[in-house]
Scaffold this motif. Structure first.
Motif, PDB file in Angstrom:
ATOM      1  N   ALA A 106     -20.982  15.698  93.869  1.00 42.50           N
ATOM      2  CA  ALA A 106     -21.805  16.893  93.940  1.00 42.50           C
ATOM      3  C   ALA A 106     -23.172  16.586  93.362  1.00 42.50           C
ATOM      4  CB  ALA A 106     -21.149  18.044  93.182  1.00 42.50           C
ATOM      5  N   ARG A 107     -24.199  17.230  93.923  1.00 41.99           N
ATOM      6  CA  ARG A 107     -25.551  17.111  93.380  1.00 41.99           C
ATOM      7  C   ARG A 107     -26.214  18.476  93.465  1.00 41.99           C
ATOM      8  NH1 ARG A 107     -29.020  17.635  97.400  1.00 41.99           N
ATOM      9  NH2 ARG A 107     -28.543  16.848  99.500  1.00 41.99           N
ATOM     10  N   GLU A 108     -27.318  18.615  92.730  1.00 42.87           N
ATOM     11  CA  GLU A 108     -28.012  19.895  92.691  1.00 42.87           C
ATOM     12  C   GLU A 108     -28.624  20.216  94.058  1.00 42.87           C
ATOM     13  OE1 GLU A 108     -31.142  22.304  89.785  1.00 42.87           O
ATOM     14  OE2 GLU A 108     -30.319  20.336  89.218  1.00 42.87           O
ATOM     15  N   TYR A 109     -28.565  21.469  94.410  1.00 40.43           N
ATOM     16  CA  TYR A 109     -29.079  21.924  95.709  1.00 40.43           C
ATOM     17  C   TYR A 109     -30.581  21.693  95.805  1.00 40.43           C
ATOM     18  CZ  TYR A 109     -30.556  25.202  99.359  1.00 40.43           C
ATOM     19  OH  TYR A 109     -31.122  25.751 100.464  1.00 40.43           O
ATOM     20  N   GLN A 110     -31.031  21.211  96.979  1.00 38.47           N
ATOM     21  CA  GLN A 110     -32.445  21.033  97.269  1.00 38.47           C
ATOM     22  C   GLN A 110     -32.800  21.868  98.500  1.00 38.47           C
ATOM     23  OE1 GLN A 110     -34.466  19.337  95.352  1.00 38.47           O
ATOM     24  NE2 GLN A 110     -32.866  18.490  94.010  1.00 38.47           N
ATOM     25  N   TRP A 121     -19.004  25.646  95.202  1.00 40.27           N
ATOM     26  CA  TRP A 121     -19.084  26.841  94.383  1.00 40.27           C
ATOM     27  C   TRP A 121     -18.456  26.649  93.003  1.00 40.27           C
ATOM     28  CZ3 TRP A 121     -22.611  29.844  96.056  1.00 40.27           C
ATOM     29  CH2 TRP A 121     -22.856  29.948  97.431  1.00 40.27           C
ATOM     30  N   SER A 122     -17.476  25.768  92.907  1.00 36.13           N
ATOM     31  CA  SER A 122     -16.858  25.548  91.588  1.00 36.13           C
ATOM     32  C   SER A 122     -17.839  24.870  90.636  1.00 36.13           C
ATOM     33  CB  SER A 122     -15.579  24.711  91.729  1.00 36.13           C
ATOM     34  OG  SER A 122     -15.873  23.444  92.297  1.00 36.13           O
ATOM     35  N   VAL A 123     -18.553  23.853  91.109  1.00 38.31           N
ATOM     36  CA  VAL A 123     -19.553  23.184  90.274  1.00 38.31           C
ATOM     37  C   VAL A 123     -20.714  24.137  89.988  1.00 38.31           C
ATOM     38  CG1 VAL A 123     -21.174  21.244  90.129  1.00 38.31           C
ATOM     39  CG2 VAL A 123     -18.916  20.919  91.144  1.00 38.31           C
ATOM     40  N   THR A 124     -21.103  24.918  90.995  1.00 36.84           N
ATOM     41  CA  THR A 124     -22.171  25.895  90.800  1.00 36.84           C
ATOM     42  C   THR A 124     -21.805  26.890  89.706  1.00 36.84           C
ATOM     43  OG1 THR A 124     -22.881  25.720  93.116  1.00 36.84           O
ATOM     44  CG2 THR A 124     -23.488  27.727  91.929  1.00 36.84           C
ATOM     45  N   THR A 155     -23.982  26.839  86.424  1.00 39.92           N
ATOM     46  CA  THR A 155     -24.903  27.958  86.671  1.00 39.92           C
ATOM     47  C   THR A 155     -26.119  27.543  87.489  1.00 39.92           C
ATOM     48  OG1 THR A 155     -26.251  27.732  84.651  1.00 39.92           O
ATOM     49  CG2 THR A 155     -24.194  29.026  84.480  1.00 39.92           C
ATOM     50  N   HIS A 156     -26.069  26.386  88.122  1.00 39.23           N
ATOM     51  CA  HIS A 156     -27.117  25.933  89.041  1.00 39.23           C
ATOM     52  C   HIS A 156     -26.461  25.599  90.374  1.00 39.23           C
ATOM     53  CE1 HIS A 156     -30.215  25.712  85.948  1.00 39.23           C
ATOM     54  NE2 HIS A 156     -29.358  25.057  85.173  1.00 39.23           N
ATOM     55  N   PRO A 157     -27.085  25.967  91.469  1.00 36.28           N
ATOM     56  CA  PRO A 157     -26.465  25.697  92.775  1.00 36.28           C
ATOM     57  C   PRO A 157     -26.319  24.198  93.041  1.00 36.28           C
ATOM     58  CG  PRO A 157     -28.734  26.452  93.053  1.00 36.28           C
ATOM     59  CD  PRO A 157     -28.394  26.637  91.606  1.00 36.28           C
ATOM     60  N   HIS A 158     -25.130  23.812  93.490  1.00 42.14           N
ATOM     61  CA  HIS A 158     -24.833  22.422  93.825  1.00 42.14           C
ATOM     62  C   HIS A 158     -24.242  22.342  95.228  1.00 42.14           C
ATOM     63  CE1 HIS A 158     -25.447  21.530  89.585  1.00 42.14           C
ATOM     64  NE2 HIS A 158     -25.273  20.232  89.840  1.00 42.14           N
ATOM     65  N   VAL A 159     -24.472  21.225  95.883  1.00 43.19           N
ATOM     66  CA  VAL A 159     -23.838  20.940  97.172  1.00 43.19           C
ATOM     67  C   VAL A 159     -22.941  19.724  97.003  1.00 43.19           C
ATOM     68  CG1 VAL A 159     -25.655  21.948  98.590  1.00 43.19           C
ATOM     69  CG2 VAL A 159     -25.818  19.550  97.932  1.00 43.19           C
TER      70      VAL A 159
END
Length: 330
Positions: free
Chosen positions: A67-71, A81-84, A88-92
């Motif tokens: 997973a990495r932070e959403y760009q 959604w679990s990592v997000t 508390t930061h959106p991840h993909v």
């Protein structure tokens, strides 16, 4: 409307695929045409892709990775959604390529594709596109299958690997007989057949002229939720505009209706406007499905168009990867 015509308005050139004459060719003519097509594909497309597991649409694989932070620009369908929730930061969720890719083609050979005015028919473009996709995605143990639909019948070719299977599949596609006059195509039903049975993540390619009603969008969106999708559009110039030829008889093979028209400036303008509006509707529907569109024309160099499309996609995906890497270093 799928018109039938007796005239041609451009000479044949080397960018045209061999003619398969509505599926009526037999050996040795058929073998020669398929061999010509194979040589054309291999000569012009070898080297376009590098590596055994890159397909016609360079992009993410199908197995979950890190997973990495959403760009901005990331596919929201890949949100983790679990990592997000934890950060508390959106991840993909990134994905990695499978060791083997399974590609399914829906080849629409309804009666409207048995039409061409510039040296080949749209059916010939459909066979040529199937050959190109098979070559570009069939190496390295990958599997390719097809659903061939005419409206009168649907033929399913199981997904397998190997050159022998590829040749047999293309032969089946090329020799599929045309539907009887008055039989409508059913693209939605053909696309829907890809959902049964459920398949592992892979790639789905829809080859059609997309001239009928746009009742296939929901089915294609369901496919795109699990698979990479590509739309290959086969067009003839007369699908877009009528020539100034005076009185003309047009026949729609999917309804069996024949009408005589006088190609007045008003009629030509109305026809061009309706054709442009339909293409815009198709483009929007495909965009909503996340399906890039490769357009092949009977008056163009189809193999050059394939090369340009693949090169552009690789360039776009490469630029996206570079931007993501730069953002990650900030």
């Amino acid at each position: 409307m799928g018109q039938s015509a007796e005239y041609t308005d451009a000479p044949r050139h080397e960018g045209r695929p061999p003619s398969f004459r509505c599926g009526e060719l037999h050996d040795p003519t058929l073998a020669a045409a398929l061999r010509t097509l194979e040589l054309t594909v291999r000569r012009r497309l070898d080297g376009v892709l590098h590596g055994d597991h890159l397909g016609l649409i360079p992009g993410p694989g199908s197995e979950p990775g890190d997973a990495r932070e959403y760009q901005p620009g990331d596919d929201v369908r890949q949100m983790d959604w679990s990592v997000t929730a934890r950060t508390t930061h959106p991840h993909v969720r990134q994905s990695v390529a499978d060791r083997e890719l399974e590609t399914w083609m829906v080849v629409d050979l309804s009666a409207s594709l048995d039409f061409g005015t510039t040296g080949c028919e749209k059916r010939d473009l459909a066979v040529a596109a199937a050959a190109a996709i098979t070559h570009l995605t069939g190496g390295g143990g990958n599997r390719v299958g097809a659903v061939v639909a005419t409206g009168a019948r649907t033929t399913r070719i199981p997904a397998r690997g190997g050159r022998t299977h590829a040749q047999a599949m293309l032969r089946t596609i090329a020799t599929t007989p045309s539907a009887a006059d008055g039989v409508r195509g059913n693209l939605r039903e053909a696309i829907e057949s890809l959902r049964r049975p459920q398949r592992r993540r892979g790639m789905a390619v829809i080859i059609s002229d997309f001239l009928g009603p746009i009742d296939w969008e929901r089915s294609l969106r369901a496919i795109s939720a699990r698979h990479d999708v590509l739309a290959v559009e086969a067009l003839d110039p007369r699908d877009l505009e009528l020539p100034d030829v005076g009185d003309v008889v047009l026949h729609d093979p999917e309804t069996g209706r024949t009408r005589e028209f006088s190609t007045t400036p008003r009629l030509r303008a109305d026809f061009a406007a309706a054709a442009a509006a339909h293409r815009s509707d198709v483009e929007r529907a495909l965009r909503r499905c996340g399906a890039p569109r490769l357009t092949l024309r009977t008056d163009g160099d189809w193999i050059a168009d394939v090369v340009k499309f693949v090169s552009a996609r690789r360039h776009t995906m490469g630029a996206s990867a570079v931007n993501t890497a730069r953002a990650g270093r900030r």
